[in-house]
Write a protein that holds these residues in place. Structure first.
Motif, PDB file in Angstrom:
ATOM      1  N   ARG A   7      -9.301  24.875  11.830  1.00  0.00           N
ATOM      2  CA  ARG A   7     -10.650  24.745  11.262  1.00  0.00           C
ATOM      3  C   ARG A   7     -10.877  25.779  10.156  1.00  0.00           C
ATOM      4  O   ARG A   7     -11.410  25.461   9.096  1.00  0.00           O
ATOM      5  N   LEU A   8     -10.471  27.017  10.410  1.00  0.00           N
ATOM      6  CA  LEU A   8     -10.649  28.085   9.434  1.00  0.00           C
ATOM      7  C   LEU A   8      -9.788  27.858   8.192  1.00  0.00           C
ATOM      8  O   LEU A   8     -10.247  28.045   7.073  1.00  0.00           O
ATOM      9  N   ARG A  11     -11.409  25.249   6.044  1.00  0.00           N
ATOM     10  CA  ARG A  11     -12.607  25.777   5.389  1.00  0.00           C
ATOM     11  C   ARG A  11     -12.256  26.680   4.209  1.00  0.00           C
ATOM     12  O   ARG A  11     -12.803  26.548   3.121  1.00  0.00           O
ATOM     13  N   LYS A  16     -12.251  19.440   3.638  1.00  0.00           N
ATOM     14  CA  LYS A  16     -13.126  19.004   4.727  1.00  0.00           C
ATOM     15  C   LYS A  16     -12.288  18.379   5.838  1.00  0.00           C
ATOM     16  O   LYS A  16     -11.242  17.762   5.572  1.00  0.00           O
TER      17      LYS A  16
END
Length: 63
Positions: A7-8, A11, A16
């Protein structure tokens, strides 16, 4: 939270999660559910490659 590294990385790369899901041929809701449990390292490696490819593509389009 599971898969925080993925996820990091997405980001920070400006990618996305729905774009990663699309590249995997999945719906974004299915990919979100998949991220709820820690993924095996082999699968994470494949996702990281997709993130890198999408980031490169975005960088080239911006130029």
């Amino acid at each position: 939270m599971c898969n925080i590294d993925i996820r990091l990385e997405a980001r920070v790369s400006g990618v996305k999660l729905w774009e990663v899901a699309e590249a995997l041929g999945m719906h974004d809701s299915g990919f979100s559910r998949k991220l709820r449990k820690e993924l095996p390292e082999q699968e994470k490696t494949a996702i990281r490659a997709i993130i890198e490819r999408l980031q490169t593509k975005k960088s080239q389009e911006a130029q």
